[in-house]
Design a protein around this motif. Structure first.
Motif, PDB file in Angstrom:
ATOM      1  N   VAL A 143     110.658  -5.560 -26.091  1.00  0.00           N
ATOM      2  CA  VAL A 143     109.976  -6.471 -25.243  1.00  0.00           C
ATOM      3  C   VAL A 143     109.443  -7.724 -26.446  1.00  0.00           C
ATOM      4  CG1 VAL A 143     107.581  -5.672 -25.863  1.00  0.00           C
ATOM      5  CG2 VAL A 143     107.889  -6.251 -23.751  1.00  0.00           C
ATOM      6  N   TYR A 144     109.288  -8.878 -25.818  1.00  0.00           N
ATOM      7  CA  TYR A 144     108.995  -9.650 -26.264  1.00  0.00           C
ATOM      8  C   TYR A 144     107.934 -11.237 -25.245  1.00  0.00           C
ATOM      9  CZ  TYR A 144     113.911  -9.391 -28.457  1.00  0.00           C
ATOM     10  OH  TYR A 144     115.364  -8.974 -28.850  1.00  0.00           O
ATOM     11  N   ILE A 145     107.053 -11.314 -25.981  1.00  0.00           N
ATOM     12  CA  ILE A 145     106.498 -11.928 -26.021  1.00  0.00           C
ATOM     13  C   ILE A 145     106.485 -13.629 -26.095  1.00  0.00           C
ATOM     14  CG2 ILE A 145     103.671 -13.079 -26.117  1.00  0.00           C
ATOM     15  CD1 ILE A 145     104.249 -10.016 -25.045  1.00  0.00           C
ATOM     16  N   VAL A 146     106.829 -14.263 -25.367  1.00  0.00           N
ATOM     17  CA  VAL A 146     107.562 -15.404 -25.342  1.00  0.00           C
ATOM     18  C   VAL A 146     106.706 -16.712 -24.714  1.00  0.00           C
ATOM     19  CG1 VAL A 146     109.376 -17.359 -24.331  1.00  0.00           C
ATOM     20  CG2 VAL A 146     110.144 -14.651 -24.770  1.00  0.00           C
ATOM     21  N   PHE A 147     106.824 -17.860 -24.892  1.00  0.00           N
ATOM     22  CA  PHE A 147     106.043 -18.975 -24.814  1.00  0.00           C
ATOM     23  C   PHE A 147     106.965 -20.037 -24.436  1.00  0.00           C
ATOM     24  CE2 PHE A 147     103.288 -17.151 -27.927  1.00  0.00           C
ATOM     25  CZ  PHE A 147     101.894 -16.782 -27.076  1.00  0.00           C
ATOM     26  N   ALA A 148     106.631 -20.526 -23.420  1.00  0.00           N
ATOM     27  CA  ALA A 148     107.681 -21.103 -22.203  1.00  0.00           C
ATOM     28  C   ALA A 148     106.672 -22.826 -22.162  1.00  0.00           C
ATOM     29  CB  ALA A 148     108.588 -21.241 -22.098  1.00  0.00           C
ATOM     30  N   LYS A 149     107.450 -23.937 -21.845  1.00  0.00           N
ATOM     31  CA  LYS A 149     106.237 -24.640 -20.725  1.00  0.00           C
ATOM     32  C   LYS A 149     107.443 -25.007 -19.192  1.00  0.00           C
ATOM     33  CE  LYS A 149     105.941 -28.409 -23.856  1.00  0.00           C
ATOM     34  NZ  LYS A 149     107.021 -29.778 -24.977  1.00  0.00           N
ATOM     35  N   THR A 150     105.962 -25.085 -18.403  1.00  0.00           N
ATOM     36  CA  THR A 150     106.513 -24.951 -16.929  1.00  0.00           C
ATOM     37  C   THR A 150     106.795 -26.080 -15.928  1.00  0.00           C
ATOM     38  OG1 THR A 150     104.501 -24.839 -16.761  1.00  0.00           O
ATOM     39  CG2 THR A 150     105.296 -22.402 -16.195  1.00  0.00           C
ATOM     40  N   ALA A 151     106.275 -26.912 -17.600  1.00  0.00           N
ATOM     41  CA  ALA A 151     106.976 -28.493 -16.650  1.00  0.00           C
ATOM     42  C   ALA A 151     107.519 -29.116 -17.960  1.00  0.00           C
ATOM     43  CB  ALA A 151     106.022 -29.238 -16.579  1.00  0.00           C
ATOM     44  N   PRO A 152     108.473 -29.320 -18.083  1.00  0.00           N
ATOM     45  CA  PRO A 152     109.432 -29.561 -19.603  1.00  0.00           C
ATOM     46  C   PRO A 152     108.956 -30.650 -20.726  1.00  0.00           C
ATOM     47  CG  PRO A 152     111.133 -29.376 -17.897  1.00  0.00           C
ATOM     48  CD  PRO A 152     109.972 -29.261 -16.888  1.00  0.00           C
ATOM     49  N   GLU A 153     108.412 -31.845 -19.595  1.00  0.00           N
ATOM     50  CA  GLU A 153     107.229 -33.151 -20.461  1.00  0.00           C
ATOM     51  C   GLU A 153     106.301 -33.072 -21.183  1.00  0.00           C
ATOM     52  OE1 GLU A 153     109.458 -35.157 -21.542  1.00  0.00           O
ATOM     53  OE2 GLU A 153     111.551 -33.587 -20.511  1.00  0.00           O
TER      54      GLU A 153
ATOM     55  N   ARG B  22     104.646 -13.411 -16.134  1.00  0.00           N
ATOM     56  CA  ARG B  22     103.768 -14.653 -16.599  1.00  0.00           C
ATOM     57  C   ARG B  22     102.579 -13.836 -16.643  1.00  0.00           C
ATOM     58  NH1 ARG B  22     101.155 -17.865 -12.100  1.00  0.00           N
ATOM     59  NH2 ARG B  22      99.358 -16.642 -11.967  1.00  0.00           N
ATOM     60  N   LEU B  23     101.927 -13.507 -18.413  1.00  0.00           N
ATOM     61  CA  LEU B  23     100.965 -13.296 -18.760  1.00  0.00           C
ATOM     62  C   LEU B  23      99.732 -13.953 -18.517  1.00  0.00           C
ATOM     63  CD1 LEU B  23     101.907 -11.433 -21.922  1.00  0.00           C
ATOM     64  CD2 LEU B  23     102.065 -10.367 -19.608  1.00  0.00           C
ATOM     65  N   THR B  24      99.670 -15.629 -18.309  1.00  0.00           N
ATOM     66  CA  THR B  24      98.191 -16.103 -18.526  1.00  0.00           C
ATOM     67  C   THR B  24      98.692 -16.907 -17.189  1.00  0.00           C
ATOM     68  OG1 THR B  24      99.737 -18.076 -20.271  1.00  0.00           O
ATOM     69  CG2 THR B  24      98.187 -16.139 -20.823  1.00  0.00           C
ATOM     70  N   PRO B  25      97.949 -17.946 -16.803  1.00  0.00           N
ATOM     71  CA  PRO B  25      97.844 -19.279 -16.268  1.00  0.00           C
ATOM     72  C   PRO B  25      99.013 -20.366 -16.642  1.00  0.00           C
ATOM     73  CG  PRO B  25      95.421 -18.542 -15.926  1.00  0.00           C
ATOM     74  CD  PRO B  25      96.835 -17.732 -17.134  1.00  0.00           C
ATOM     75  N   GLU B  26      99.238 -20.886 -15.708  1.00  0.00           N
ATOM     76  CA  GLU B  26      99.913 -22.135 -16.200  1.00  0.00           C
ATOM     77  C   GLU B  26      99.457 -23.378 -16.795  1.00  0.00           C
ATOM     78  OE1 GLU B  26     102.795 -24.236 -13.601  1.00  0.00           O
ATOM     79  OE2 GLU B  26     103.239 -21.981 -12.490  1.00  0.00           O
ATOM     80  N   GLY B  27     100.078 -23.566 -17.580  1.00  0.00           N
ATOM     81  CA  GLY B  27      99.123 -24.318 -19.042  1.00  0.00           C
ATOM     82  C   GLY B  27      98.150 -23.329 -20.264  1.00  0.00           C
ATOM     83  N   GLU B  28      98.083 -21.945 -20.404  1.00  0.00           N
ATOM     84  CA  GLU B  28      97.322 -21.625 -21.054  1.00  0.00           C
ATOM     85  C   GLU B  28      97.639 -20.551 -21.697  1.00  0.00           C
ATOM     86  OE1 GLU B  28      93.457 -19.973 -18.616  1.00  0.00           O
ATOM     87  OE2 GLU B  28      93.172 -21.360 -17.306  1.00  0.00           O
ATOM     88  N   GLY B  29      98.712 -21.348 -22.096  1.00  0.00           N
ATOM     89  CA  GLY B  29      99.564 -20.523 -23.325  1.00  0.00           C
ATOM     90  C   GLY B  29      98.811 -20.474 -24.469  1.00  0.00           C
ATOM     91  N   LEU B  30      98.795 -21.383 -24.289  1.00  0.00           N
ATOM     92  CA  LEU B  30      99.138 -22.423 -26.416  1.00  0.00           C
ATOM     93  C   LEU B  30      97.350 -21.220 -26.575  1.00  0.00           C
ATOM     94  CD1 LEU B  30     101.082 -23.592 -28.496  1.00  0.00           C
ATOM     95  CD2 LEU B  30     100.024 -25.782 -27.456  1.00  0.00           C
ATOM     96  N   SER B  31      96.310 -21.387 -25.921  1.00  0.00           N
ATOM     97  CA  SER B  31      95.394 -21.752 -26.894  1.00  0.00           C
ATOM     98  C   SER B  31      95.354 -20.763 -26.926  1.00  0.00           C
ATOM     99  CB  SER B  31      94.126 -22.575 -24.865  1.00  0.00           C
ATOM    100  OG  SER B  31      94.145 -21.371 -23.861  1.00  0.00           O
ATOM    101  N   ALA B  32      95.553 -19.372 -25.509  1.00  0.00           N
ATOM    102  CA  ALA B  32      96.167 -17.324 -25.877  1.00  0.00           C
ATOM    103  C   ALA B  32      96.780 -17.369 -27.188  1.00  0.00           C
ATOM    104  CB  ALA B  32      96.660 -17.246 -24.855  1.00  0.00           C
ATOM    105  N   ALA B  33      97.975 -18.300 -26.789  1.00  0.00           N
ATOM    106  CA  ALA B  33      97.783 -17.995 -28.430  1.00  0.00           C
ATOM    107  C   ALA B  33      96.925 -18.109 -29.723  1.00  0.00           C
ATOM    108  CB  ALA B  33      98.958 -18.896 -28.613  1.00  0.00           C
ATOM    109  N   PHE B  34      96.576 -18.986 -29.903  1.00  0.00           N
ATOM    110  CA  PHE B  34      95.620 -19.644 -31.297  1.00  0.00           C
ATOM    111  C   PHE B  34      95.014 -18.534 -31.106  1.00  0.00           C
ATOM    112  CE2 PHE B  34      96.619 -24.580 -30.212  1.00  0.00           C
ATOM    113  CZ  PHE B  34      98.089 -23.991 -31.371  1.00  0.00           C
ATOM    114  N   ARG B  35      94.453 -18.125 -30.356  1.00  0.00           N
ATOM    115  CA  ARG B  35      93.218 -17.155 -29.677  1.00  0.00           C
ATOM    116  C   ARG B  35      93.818 -16.014 -30.634  1.00  0.00           C
ATOM    117  NH1 ARG B  35      92.024 -18.545 -24.804  1.00  0.00           N
ATOM    118  NH2 ARG B  35      92.166 -16.347 -23.645  1.00  0.00           N
TER     119      ARG B  35
END
Length: 381
Positions: free
Chosen positions: A168-178, A226-239
């Protein structure tokens, strides 16, 4: 090594440390040289970690896990790294994955994945870095396009520990490319169509740990993953990575302590000019410097763990611990090789592997330069 008294630990933490340290000495260290030479992960060691409940270190008790506090997490990482850093690295990345699922997953997702991950299978991996986005993850190009039933994941990741072994992989991606603010965290099972493991990297050190690239080619992900709400993945990663940095600092400490112990033992037994080299002042001063760096690293690690367990913000201290301990590991392993002389350059001696392995602790989960940026930002901004 005769374990030092550590007043910062509870009796339970010392007991756990002692059990894992004994396992590291008796089972990890003797097999480390062969695993390193063959660039093959010791799966039997992983299974033994599972038997000791260590693969569930950061999983809540309700899912069968250890639910370790930060102090316990740190001493376990230190003890495992004392035996074999490649195994400690695999463990810390597995713990990153279980921590993400435990903190951000729904009850359904936690029920589905955590009990089995506690038992060590499936192995977890953490996919944040990319070929063009290492220290600055906001530059990532992996995307998650919204579909009727979930998301379609596409992109490449790089330097993925447990890449070949993971289920299993935890993967970070953009829901809006730009939009750099759209980074979101997803769970991706390894057997999904479009999940492709890249070639295994051949590395300076940490050779028994499989490190690969990953390609996600239009992988269809259900909404529940989808583990976090859209746009909250990076702050979650930093925690999550704040705890991860404490783990890497503790691993660096474990390698440094192992190198120091080997150097002390060698200096007491190796004779030159009719006496043990440990009686030569130059060698004695080297060992004094090494021991001081090791102990200073330990104190920083303990303080970061204490702050985390007391509900204080440990980010800056965790960065200090990671920066100082990893650089200390480089210094201490270098001096251990020097004390061994020509023998230290030979693969038959553990200090040669310690020296190669230590370098990665200054790079992964945030380079030393990134840690200094974090520290300075807290002080100046």
């Amino acid at each position: 090594m005769e374990l030092r008294t550590d007043s910062a630990l509870t009796a339970e933490q010392r007991a756990i440390r002692d059990v894992v340290h004994e396992f590291a000495l008796e089972e990890l260290r003797p097999a480390a040289q062969e695993a390193d030479a063959e660039e093959s992960f010791p799966e039997d060691a992983w299974d033994r970690l599972a038997e000791l409940d260590i693969t569930g270190l950061t999983v809540p008790e309700e899912y069968g896990g250890f639910d370790a506090d930060s102090g316990t997490y740190a001493v376990v990482n230190e003890a495992v790294a004392y035996g074999h850093l490649a195994v400690a690295t695999a463990l810390s990345v597995h713990c990153l994955a279980t921590s993400c699922i435990a903190e951000f997953g729904s009850d359904e997702v936690k029920d589905e994945w955590l009990p089995e991950m506690v038992d060590g299978r499936p192995v977890g991996a953490f996919c944040l870095s990319e070929p063009g986005a290492g220290s600055n993850p906001a530059q990532m190009t992996t995307t998650a396009e919204k579909t009727e039933d979930g998301y379609r994941l596409s992109g490449e990741k790089q330097w993925i520990t447990n890449g070949q072994r993971a289920g299993v992989y935890i993967v970070f991606a953009k829901t809006a490319p730009e939009d750099r603010g759209s980074i979101t965290q997803f769970l991706v099972p390894a057997d999904y169509d479009g999940v492709e493991v890249g070639k295994k990297e051949h590395k300076l050190g940490l050779r028994a740990s499989d490190t690969t690239g990953m390609t996600f080619d239009g992988v269809e992900i259900p909404e529940k993953y989808r583990l976090t709400p859209e746009g909250e993945g990076l702050s979650a990663a930093f925690r999550i990575l704040t705890g991860g940095r404490l783990g890497i600092a503790s691993q660096a400490l474990g390698v440094a302590q192992a190198a120091l112990d080997e150097a002390v033992d060698y200096a007491g037994n190796r004779e030159q000019f009719g006496k043990p080299i440990g009686e030569i002042q130059t060698i004695r001063h080297k060992i004094a410097d090494m021991a001081t760096q090791v102990q200073a690293s330990r104190l920083l690690c303990r303080e970061a763990a204490r702050m985390a367990d007391n509900g204080e913000d440990p980010r800056t201290i965790a960065s200090m611990a990671k920066y100082f301990a990893s650089e200390a590991a480089m210094d201490v392993t270098n001096e251990a090789v020097q004390i061994h002389g020509g023998y230290g350059y030979m693969s038959e001696f553990d200090v040669e592997r310690f020296y190669r392995d230590a370098k990665i602790t200054t790079i992964y989960e945030g380079t030393s330069e990134i840690q200094k940026t974090i520290i300075a930002r807290d002080l100046l901004d």
